[in-house]
Scaffold this motif. Structure first.
Motif, mmCIF file in Angstrom:
data_model
loop_
_atom_site.group_PDB
_atom_site.id
_atom_site.type_symbol
_atom_site.label_atom_id
_atom_site.label_comp_id
_atom_site.label_asym_id
_atom_site.label_seq_id
_atom_site.Cartn_x
_atom_site.Cartn_y
_atom_site.Cartn_z
ATOM 1 N N PHE A 94 0.847 -1.202 0.000
ATOM 2 C CA PHE A 94 0.000 0.000 0.000
ATOM 3 C C PHE A 94 0.880 1.248 0.000
ATOM 4 N N ALA A 95 1.871 1.277 0.890
ATOM 5 C CA ALA A 95 2.750 2.451 0.981
ATOM 6 C C ALA A 95 3.546 2.649 -0.301
ATOM 7 N N ALA A 96 4.029 1.555 -0.881
ATOM 8 C CA ALA A 96 4.828 1.651 -2.109
ATOM 9 C C ALA A 96 3.995 2.134 -3.288
ATOM 10 N N ASP A 97 2.719 1.778 -3.304
ATOM 11 C CA ASP A 97 1.849 2.152 -4.412
ATOM 12 C C ASP A 97 1.379 3.606 -4.333
ATOM 13 N N TRP A 98 1.486 4.196 -3.150
ATOM 14 C CA TRP A 98 0.991 5.572 -2.991
ATOM 15 C C TRP A 98 1.899 6.538 -3.748
ATOM 16 N N GLN A 99 1.296 7.381 -4.554
ATOM 17 C CA GLN A 99 2.042 8.359 -5.329
ATOM 18 C C GLN A 99 1.621 9.778 -4.936
ATOM 19 N N GLY A 100 2.600 10.645 -4.759
ATOM 20 C CA GLY A 100 2.303 12.031 -4.439
ATOM 21 C C GLY A 100 2.101 12.270 -2.959
ATOM 22 N N PRO A 101 1.716 13.489 -2.603
ATOM 23 C CA PRO A 101 1.580 13.831 -1.189
ATOM 24 C C PRO A 101 0.365 13.176 -0.542
ATOM 25 N N LEU A 102 0.427 13.010 0.770
ATOM 26 C CA LEU A 102 -0.709 12.545 1.568
ATOM 27 C C LEU A 102 -0.920 13.575 2.670
ATOM 28 N N HIS A 103 -2.095 14.147 2.720
ATOM 29 C CA HIS A 103 -2.371 15.215 3.670
ATOM 30 C C HIS A 103 -3.018 14.727 4.957
ATOM 31 N N ILE A 104 -3.734 13.607 4.875
ATOM 32 C CA ILE A 104 -4.480 13.109 6.039
ATOM 33 C C ILE A 104 -4.395 11.585 6.067
ATOM 34 N N LEU A 105 -3.905 11.035 7.168
ATOM 35 C CA LEU A 105 -3.901 9.591 7.383
ATOM 36 C C LEU A 105 -4.704 9.313 8.647
ATOM 37 N N VAL A 106 -5.843 8.657 8.488
ATOM 38 C CA VAL A 106 -6.691 8.313 9.628
ATOM 39 C C VAL A 106 -6.520 6.829 9.931
ATOM 40 N N HIS A 135 -0.580 -0.212 11.808
ATOM 41 C CA HIS A 135 -0.684 1.232 11.573
ATOM 42 C C HIS A 135 0.670 1.925 11.707
ATOM 43 N N PHE A 136 1.505 1.436 12.615
ATOM 44 C CA PHE A 136 2.857 1.981 12.736
ATOM 45 C C PHE A 136 3.625 1.782 11.436
ATOM 46 N N ALA A 137 3.560 0.573 10.897
ATOM 47 C CA ALA A 137 4.249 0.283 9.637
ATOM 48 C C ALA A 137 3.677 1.117 8.494
ATOM 49 N N LEU A 138 2.374 1.328 8.503
ATOM 50 C CA LEU A 138 1.741 2.133 7.457
ATOM 51 C C LEU A 138 2.206 3.582 7.531
ATOM 52 N N ALA A 139 2.175 4.156 8.729
ATOM 53 C CA ALA A 139 2.567 5.558 8.885
ATOM 54 C C ALA A 139 4.033 5.781 8.542
ATOM 55 N N THR A 140 4.897 4.894 8.999
ATOM 56 C CA THR A 140 6.318 5.059 8.684
ATOM 57 C C THR A 140 6.564 4.832 7.197
ATOM 58 N N GLY A 141 5.814 3.914 6.594
ATOM 59 C CA GLY A 141 5.945 3.687 5.168
ATOM 60 C C GLY A 141 5.479 4.862 4.332
ATOM 61 N N LEU A 142 4.534 5.635 4.869
ATOM 62 C CA LEU A 142 3.992 6.798 4.176
ATOM 63 C C LEU A 142 4.617 8.109 4.647
ATOM 64 N N HIS A 143 5.694 8.018 5.413
ATOM 65 C CA HIS A 143 6.296 9.222 5.994
ATOM 66 C C HIS A 143 6.650 10.259 4.937
ATOM 67 N N ARG A 144 7.277 9.825 3.859
ATOM 68 C CA ARG A 144 7.692 10.780 2.829
ATOM 69 C C ARG A 144 6.482 11.484 2.218
ATOM 70 N N ALA A 145 5.408 10.740 1.977
ATOM 71 C CA ALA A 145 4.198 11.334 1.412
ATOM 72 C C ALA A 145 3.560 12.309 2.394
ATOM 73 N N LEU A 146 3.575 11.960 3.674
ATOM 74 C CA LEU A 146 3.012 12.840 4.694
ATOM 75 C C LEU A 146 3.841 14.110 4.862
ATOM 76 N N ALA A 147 5.157 13.972 4.729
ATOM 77 C CA ALA A 147 6.046 15.119 4.905
ATOM 78 C C ALA A 147 6.047 16.054 3.708
ATOM 79 N N ALA A 148 5.561 15.585 2.560
ATOM 80 C CA ALA A 148 5.633 16.380 1.331
ATOM 81 C C ALA A 148 4.948 17.730 1.469
#
Length: 315
Positions: A94-106, A135-148
């Protein structure tokens, strides 16, 4: 420190919290977004204009829910993606497939009070694995997208965290007797600790992270704790509990996900759309739904330790 308050309360709905808020151009992921609080959170975000992805185990059901949300809100940017939180390959995909920024992770998905001890293939207690480690693995995997573009993490906990701290010496019940609600409580404490530590670690990246108690809602989550064969004692608790609607339960998630009232706020615990005070764990014995957070759930040392343990577990 003064606790943050808002004009909202326990009876406010998610739509009311986001009334007048424009989330156009914002991208959100809601785990467990096909039912209960997750569904109503996703619906409110979509109604406010956000692009919403429902991260769910059952994608066929998710597709039906996405169509329902689109029909209700007029927002055609509602998607579905597969996510199994106890399967690290699924989380990483899921994290690898995400492209671009992520503004909200619930981080909303969860399971409650499994009647018997269940372990994942890694030997993790299943509630801890689902509610926290996945969820920890998901958030850390999406860190770059969240930080964008400075994303928000919303971590759904529960008053049940008052039942147990994280027992680091035996998280997965290798030595101690398994108690369903205690294990659930431990996993929900982990969620609060995660948000506190993510708020500290990722502040420089512009990421905020907060946890919350949505309130008691009659959803499939309670199927083990309050099933058809519940005891007389459990039935008495069920009948007297101050239940609220799913739309009301989603209000605090919606607040933390999209409201300008909490812009820049991080590392805190919210309940009834306001920051909750620190209370003694014993409060849960005198009140079915006490307002507050246990001090051990916000302890900086425990938060750092949990982060290190979690990072080692998920690799």
């Amino acid at each position: 420190m003064t606790l943050l308050t808002t004009p909202f309360n326990r009876d406010t709905t998610a739509d009311e919290v986001l009334h007048g808020v424009d989330l156009s151009g914002r991208r959100a992921v809601v785990t467990g977004g096909s039912s209960g609080v997750g569904l109503e959170t996703a619906r409110a975000l979509a109604r406010a204009g956000a692009e919403v992805t429902l991260a769910v185990r059952d994608t066929a059901k998710g597709a039906g829910v996405a169509a329902e949300i689109t029909a209700d809100t007029g927002n055609t940017q509602v998607a579905v993606a597969p996510l199994e939180l106890t399967d690290l390959d699924s989380v990483r995909a899921f994290a690898a497939d995400w492209q671009g920024p992520l503004h909200i992770l619930v981080n909303n998905a969860g399971i409650m009070a499994l009647p018997e001890l269940q372990l994942t293939p890694q030997g993790w207690e299943t509630q801890f694995a689902t509610n926290h480690l996945g969820h920890f693995a998901l958030a850390t995997g999406l860190h770059r997208a969240l930080a964008a573009e400075g994303g928000r993490i919303v971590a759904v906990s529960s008053t049940a965290h008052l039942y147990s701290p994280v027992v680091f010496e035996d998280i997965h019940y290798a030595q101690r007797p398994y108690l369903p609600i205690e294990a659930y409580g431990q996993s929900k404490t982990a969620i609060v600790l995660f948000a506190a530590e993510a708020g500290r670690r990722w502040a420089a990246d512009g990421i905020t992270a907060n946890s919350l108690m949505p309130g008691g809602i009659r959803t499939p989550l309670q199927r083990y704790a309050y099933g058809d064969d519940m005891s007389d004692q459990a039935r008495a608790v069920y009948d007297s509990y101050p239940w609220r609607s799913a739309a009301q339960g989603a209000a605090t998630s919606a607040l933390l996900a999209g409201s300008p009232l909490v812009e820049g706020v991080t590392g805190r615990y919210f309940q009834n759309s306001a920051e909750a005070p620190v209370i003694a764990p014993e409060a849960i014995g005198s009140d079915l739904e006490p307002v507050g957070v246990a001090g051990y759930a916000l302890d900086p040392g425990a938060a750092r330790r949990l982060w290190e343990v979690s990072a080692a577990a998920v690799g």
